[in-house]
Design a protein around this motif. Structure first.
Motif, short mmCIF file in Angstrom:
data_model
loop_
_atom_site.label_atom_id
_atom_site.label_comp_id
_atom_site.label_asym_id
_atom_site.label_seq_id
_atom_site.Cartn_x
_atom_site.Cartn_y
_atom_site.Cartn_z
N ASP A 150 -20.73 -4.96 0.43
CA ASP A 150 -21.54 -6.13 0.75
C ASP A 150 -22.04 -6.12 2.20
N LEU A 197 -23.22 -12.31 -6.67
CA LEU A 197 -22.19 -11.43 -7.24
C LEU A 197 -21.58 -12.06 -8.49
N GLU A 248 -21.67 -10.78 -12.34
CA GLU A 248 -20.46 -10.65 -13.15
C GLU A 248 -20.65 -11.25 -14.54
#
Length: 285
Positions: free
Chosen positions: A63, A145, A149
């Motif tokens: 990241d 993120l 997912e």
């Protein structure tokens, strides 16, 4: 829609899905958030970013590059107003890991931060102790993120982390909370397959006029703008623009990234970008 509410990284999350997420999905999201927090939270003494502030050296994270690339662009657009080394300034004013909220003297951030912090796809390296604060865009990155997912979850998905929102699927109408009266809105945004992020000086505020949005060049809270909203393709860039909009260069950064926006001044004026999909109840500009 099924709604899963939980607390994480100091805020309330709401994830809306067409059907209830099973335990495996929830555990996956919780683990992802926990990993991100262990690396990037400056409020945790065991975090990697806290260690970087004490020792310098290497911080391994995929990241780092996308976030610090965005920070570099935001820093350039705002002529240094946005800077990840603003952490020392926040600590000096009392927004520290202990939440002492006892203000000392403002501390300007090191202007040439890219001379100390370097990064690539493996992570970030600091040539000297450097405490990073990714608050200008980190929550947006984490929302992205979490959305990734849940990419194979069928139907519409809305990920909301304390007002930083990523929408997949059908359009969602979102009220823009009035910064001086939480029972009112200054307008309504329609968001579809996009993200909306907000920032406000009345949140995380303490003392006499102190709040979390600092001008890194001076270490002093900004005074001209009180609230901002940004709509973009992803939450990280929208979050970064929401921060940059407290400075003169914010609209330029938004145009560079194709982000639409609204901001409200401390004297109550509201302005927006030309194509912003927002109905403002009162506007100028």
């Amino acid at each position: 829609m099924a709604i899963w509410r939980f607390d994480a990284i100091g805020t309330v999350w709401e994830i809306e899905t067409a059907s209830e997420l099973d335990a495996v999905r929830r555990d996956g999201v919780s683990a992802l958030i926990g990993r991100f927090d262990r690396v990037w939270s400056r409020f945790r003494p065991d975090s990697e970013v806290h260690r970087l502030g004490r020792e310098g050296g290497m911080l391994a994270s995929a990241d780092a590059a996308p976030m610090l690339d965005a920070y570099r662009a935001a820093s350039a657009a705002t002529h240094g107003g946005v800077n990840p080394l603003v952490a020392d300034s926040l600590v000096a004013l009392g927004y520290d890991p202990d939440y002492s909220l006892v203000a000392g003297e403002p501390v300007p951030a090191i202007a040439h931060w890219t001379g100390i912090v370097h990064w690539d796809e493996r992570g970030a390296t600091a040539s000297a102790p450097a405490l990073l604060d990714v608050g200008a865009l980190g929550k947006g990155r984490l929302v992205d993120l979490v959305a990734a997912e849940l990419a194979d979850v069928p139907g519409d998905v809305v990920v909301d982390a304390g007002g930083d929102i990523r929408v997949r699927g059908g359009a969602v109408r979102i009220g823009l909370e009035h910064p001086y009266d939480a029972t009112k809105a200054i307008g309504v945004a329609e968001v579809q397959d996009a993200a909306l992020c907000a920032s406000a000086a009345n949140r995380r505020a303490w003392g006499d006029g102190l709040h979390h949005v600092l001008d890194a060049r001076t270490g002093i809270p900004v005074r001209t703008w009180v609230a901002t909203w940004a709509i973009g393709a992803d939450a990280m860039h929208a979050d970064a623009v929401a921060t940059a909009l407290f400075f003169d260069g914010g609209p330029d950064l938004a145009a560079q990234w194709g982000v639409e926006w609204v901001r409200m001044s401390t004297d109550g004026r509201a302005e927006r970008s030309r194509d912003c999909p927002v109905e403002l109840f009162t506007a100028r500009g």
